[in-house]
Structures are given as structure tokens and as C-alpha cells.
Design an enzyme around this catalytic site. Structure first.
Site, PDB file in Angstrom:
ATOM      1  N   SER A   7     -36.890  37.304  32.228  1.00 32.87           N
ATOM      2  CA  SER A   7     -36.813  36.022  31.540  1.00 32.87           C
ATOM      3  C   SER A   7     -36.185  35.038  32.506  1.00 32.87           C
ATOM      4  CB  SER A   7     -36.005  36.141  30.241  1.00 32.87           C
ATOM      5  OG  SER A   7     -34.724  36.701  30.481  1.00 32.87           O
ATOM      6  N   GLU A   9     -34.087  31.164  33.091  1.00 34.21           N
ATOM      7  CA  GLU A   9     -33.360  30.012  32.574  1.00 34.21           C
ATOM      8  C   GLU A   9     -33.694  28.765  33.372  1.00 34.21           C
ATOM      9  OE1 GLU A   9     -29.139  30.201  31.238  1.00 34.21           O
ATOM     10  OE2 GLU A   9     -28.831  28.745  32.869  1.00 34.21           O
ATOM     11  N   ASP A 101     -19.272  24.431  27.081  1.00 32.24           N
ATOM     12  CA  ASP A 101     -18.247  23.886  27.969  1.00 32.24           C
ATOM     13  C   ASP A 101     -17.778  22.532  27.464  1.00 32.24           C
ATOM     14  OD1 ASP A 101     -18.478  26.046  29.721  1.00 32.24           O
ATOM     15  OD2 ASP A 101     -20.154  25.103  30.772  1.00 32.24           O
ATOM     16  N   PHE A 210     -19.522  27.498  42.152  1.00 31.36           N
ATOM     17  CA  PHE A 210     -19.758  27.775  40.741  1.00 31.36           C
ATOM     18  C   PHE A 210     -19.173  29.122  40.351  1.00 31.36           C
ATOM     19  CE2 PHE A 210     -22.687  28.986  37.167  1.00 31.36           C
ATOM     20  CZ  PHE A 210     -22.136  28.092  36.258  1.00 31.36           C
ATOM     21  N   HIS A 259     -32.475  38.556  33.579  1.00 28.10           N
ATOM     22  CA  HIS A 259     -32.555  37.146  33.216  1.00 28.10           C
ATOM     23  C   HIS A 259     -32.174  36.339  34.461  1.00 28.10           C
ATOM     24  CE1 HIS A 259     -32.565  33.709  30.507  1.00 28.10           C
ATOM     25  NE2 HIS A 259     -31.407  33.327  31.002  1.00 28.10           N
TER      26      HIS A 259
END
Length: 289
Positions: A7, A9, A101, A210, A259
Site C-alpha cells: 500500500s 501513502e 499533530d 524527520f 506500507h
């Protein structure tokens, strides 16, 4: 080697150029027959309408399942559930339910006075409607706000018990990180599928920043490897090799689904999928090589 399901994102576009980039990403990855595309939700709920529009467009143009992110931030219960109903009306009934967030510059998450206090409350409300397939986030390493890794796992179990059917993890850099987490979740009584989130590294500097922000450990060997690769102009080659090796190691340990966090840059993700045997045939139908 078994062929995994995948999958992807993506994030909603904020400009015309970004819209084209999202469409190109979908065009490049849809032929791999992903289980779904997930569309993110900006910090503080800042992309609520963009997320809806992107999810609707992706679902209707690709014919593929789309999972829309939905958070608790900056909205009342009524507003959040109304957003969920907009997704459902658009044919998007898969939701990735998250606390979300806080807006940039704030001191951290604060519930809306009339909103959901946390992700468990959001999941319970969505599950009660009986309309949605719910996925949640999971942290293979301690969430920056969690008291401990045990508390982290206990919270994940609460989200699954509230009605979620699957968890997707934050990205990580070493297979052992996920495998240890998977074992700890099983020991805690979590029996829902836990899908590893995979970040193909298109830019090491950005990925490293990140990672540190979200609590992902950065091993020293990885810093050294990318420092040498960037110096020798081999960044993409190293990124592809490391991501493929990570996924292969997980496959060897029984993981059957990934993912990918694409950052709307499909090339590296597609190369890794091809290396894992996830390909497309001439007719555009997924081919298990």
C-alpha cells in the site's frame, strides 16, 4: 521469496504543480495493485478539504481503495464526524484514525473544547457507526510523548480494542526494530495485523531530520553509509539497496505486507517493489513474479 502485498501513502497537493505530481504518483504505482492508497491529513487539520478532494479524486480515477487520514486536532466531535461522513459519501470508507499533530508553533496537542480527547475516543465513535474500516498508527520505538515502550504498546492495544482492524507503523531503519515490536505486541495480546511502514529515502538529510523529530533511531552505520554515498554521487543507489534489503529481511521473518511512504515521489518506491517481485503485466494487472 514470497511476494508481499503493498500500500502507498501520498499527501494532498497544495498547488497545481503538486496536483500533477500526485496524479503522476498514482499513475506510476496503481498498476502494482496496492491494497489501498492512504491520503494524509496536515498538522492541525490544515488540509481537511484538500485531503477530502484528493481522496475522492484518487478513488474515482484509479478505481482503487483509498484510505483517508482523519485526526482529532482543531475540530469538534460534530465537525470531525461530519468530515468522516463526507469521506463516506465520496465512497471512501477506509479511514486511518489518528490523534494528529498539533499546529506548528504550538506547545503540543490540546483537545478541542468540544472535540475528541484522543485517538481512542475517535476510533470508538467511528466504529460505532459501522461504516468504516479503521486503521491506526503504531510506533515500533517509543512515541516521543509516551512514558515507556510498554505504555506505547498498551495504547496501541486500546486503539485496536476500540475498533481498529489494522495498525501501520512509523518508519524505521533496521528490521530488528520492527520484529522486536511485533513480538512485544503479540505478548501484549494484540492479534490485529501490524504492517511495517517503509520510507524509501529520497533525501537523506530530510529523512534524518524527520526521524529525529518522530523518535526513530538513526544508527551510526546509516549516517556513515549515506555520507559516503552522497560524496560519491551514489545516494539513490544506496537508498534502493538498503530499502530492498530491509523489506527482504522482513519477508524472511514472515512479514507479508508493506506500507510505503512515497512523499509523492514514486520512482524509488516502484524500484523497490519491482525488486521484491511486485510488478505489473502488459495489461496493467499485477503480476506475481
Amino acid at each position: 521469496m514470497p511476494v508481499p502485498s503493498v500500500s502507498f501513502e501520498v499527501f494532498p497537493p497544495r498547488s497545481i504543480d503538486a496536483s500533477f505530481k500526485l496524479w503522476e504518483t498514482a499513475q506510476a504505482l496503481a498498476p502494482l495493485a496496492p491494497r489501498f492508497f492512504s491520503v494524509t491529513y496536515g498538522a492541525g487539520g490544515t488540509t481537511r478539504d484538500l485531503t477530502h478532494d484528493a481522496a475522492y479524486t484518487l478513488h474515482n480515477t484509479s478505481g482503487l481503495p483509498v484510505a483517508a487520514h482523519l485526526t482529532c486536532v482543531g475540530a469538534s466531535r460534530a465537525e470531525t464526524l461530519a468530515t468522516a461522513q463526507r469521506f463516506a459519501k465520496a465512497g471512501v470508507t477506509d479511514i486511518v484514525a489518528l490523534r494528529g499533530d498539533a499546529p506548528e508553533g504550538s506547545q503540543g496537542f490540546e483537545p478541542h473544547p468540544e472535540g475528541f480527547a484522543n485517538s481512542v475516543e475517535l476510533i470508538e465513535a467511528l466504529a460505532a457507526s459501522g461504516q468504516f474500516t479503521l486503521r491506526v498508527g503504531a510506533y515500533p520505538e517509543k512515541h516521543p510523548e509516551a512514558a515507556s515502550q510498554k505504555a506505547n504498546i498498551d495504547w496501541l492495544k486500546a486503539k485496536i480494542d476500540a475498533g481498529a482492524s489494522e495498525a501501520i507503523t512509523q518508519f524505521f531503519f533496521e528490521a530488528e526494530t520492527f520484529l522486536r515490536f511485533r513480538d512485544d505486541c503479540a505478548a501484549a495480546g494484540i492479534d490485529a495485523p501490524i504492517v511495517p511502514g517503509i520510507l524509501p529515502i529520497t533525501n537523506w538529510t530530510s529523512a534524518r531530520k524527520f526521524a529525529l523529530r518522530c523518535g526513530t533511531s538513526v544508527p551510526a552505520w546509516l549516517d556513515q553509509a549515506f555520507e559516503a554515498a552522497i560524496r560519491d554521487d551514489r545516494h539513490d543507489l544506496l537508498a534502493t539497496a538498503l530499502c530492498t534489503e530491509l523489506c527482504s529481511d522482513l519477508l524472511d521473518e514472515g512479514v507479508d505486507s508493506f506500507h510505503f511512504y512515497t512523499l509523492n515521489r514514486p520512482d524509488l518506491t516502484r524500484e523497490v517493489c519491482h525488486a521484491l517481485g511486485v510488478t505489473q503485466s502488459i495489461t496493467g494487472v499485477r503480476n506475481v513474479a
